[in-house]
Enzyme design. Structure first.
Site, PDB file in Angstrom:
ATOM      1  CG  LEU A 113      -1.777  -1.205   1.481  1.00 29.21           C
ATOM      2  CD1 LEU A 113      -2.503  -1.081   2.818  1.00 29.21           C
ATOM      3  CD2 LEU A 113      -2.759  -1.410   0.335  1.00 29.21           C
ATOM      4  CE  LYS A 163       0.519   4.401  -6.559  1.00 29.61           C
ATOM      5  NZ  LYS A 163       0.922   3.457  -5.513  1.00 29.61           N
ATOM      6  CE1 TYR A 196       0.631   8.272  -6.601  1.00 32.55           C
ATOM      7  CE2 TYR A 196      -1.497   8.372  -7.700  1.00 32.55           C
ATOM      8  CZ  TYR A 196      -0.690   7.885  -6.690  1.00 32.55           C
ATOM      9  OH  TYR A 196      -1.213   7.009  -5.771  1.00 32.55           O
TER      10      TYR A 196
END
Length: 186
Positions: A53, A107, A103
């Site tokens: 996470l 990812k 970002y």
């Protein structure tokens, strides 16, 4: 079952820990940015499931996203591989992975790395492309647009809406962590 949780002190991590405890899971190996690096190696040798996470949401430069998020994911998978640990890995990605922003690209790179890892090792990998997650323990002006909106309304602060036509997709934290917990019983 020994469960490794990276980003355990984060918004999703804290909520996941509570949900896991309520389901009877107590052997949790919690890892955060402040944890000693050698702890990750030990945890990767003994864990039976990984909830990955960790990640940073603050505005950063491209190399900071890649060094922080991507490099940590790479290190995590290398440690699992070093110990021949083929336990399942859940990766918290973002709907931003479909977009060309910094970002999102970091990812997407993490997703691709996990895809390669699964192909090479046969380990199960679960990628959750999360939308805006909201709920208990989210922080305004840090990791949550809903918390920021509510905080600003409650404190009579201005609200900034950049595009009134934007359709936001939301997920309630309780629903997210229930889905994560369900992976353990799949």
């Amino acid at each position: 079952m020994k469960i490794l949780i990276t980003g355990a002190e984060g918004f999703i991590g804290k909520n996941l820990i509570v949900a896991l405890h309520s389901r009877g899971y107590h052997d949790l190996l919690m890892f955060d940015a402040d944890s000693p690096a050698e702890r990750l190696e030990r945890y990767c040798a003994e864990c039976e499931f990984v909830f990955h996470l960790s990640g940073k949401l603050q505005n950063r430069q491209h190399d900071e996203y890649m060094q922080g998020d991507f490099s940590f994911t790479d290190n995590l998978l290398r440690q699992l591989n070093k110990h021949k640990n083929r336990c399942p890995v859940m990766f918290a990605s973002s709907t931003q992975a479909a977009l060309p922003n910094l970002y999102g690209r970091s990812k997407k790179a993490g997703e691709e790395l996990l895809d390669l890892y699964a192909h090479e090792t046969g380990a199960k990998v679960y990628v959750f492309r999360l939308p805006h997650v909201f709920g208990k323990w989210s922080k305004p002006n840090h990791n949550n647009v809903i918390a920021t909106f509510c905080y600003n309304i409650a404190h009579d602060l201005p609200i900034a809406i950049h595009d009134e036509n934007t359709m936001m997709h939301l997920a309630y934290i309780h629903d997210v962590v229930e889905s994560l917990c369900d992976l353990l019983e799949d």
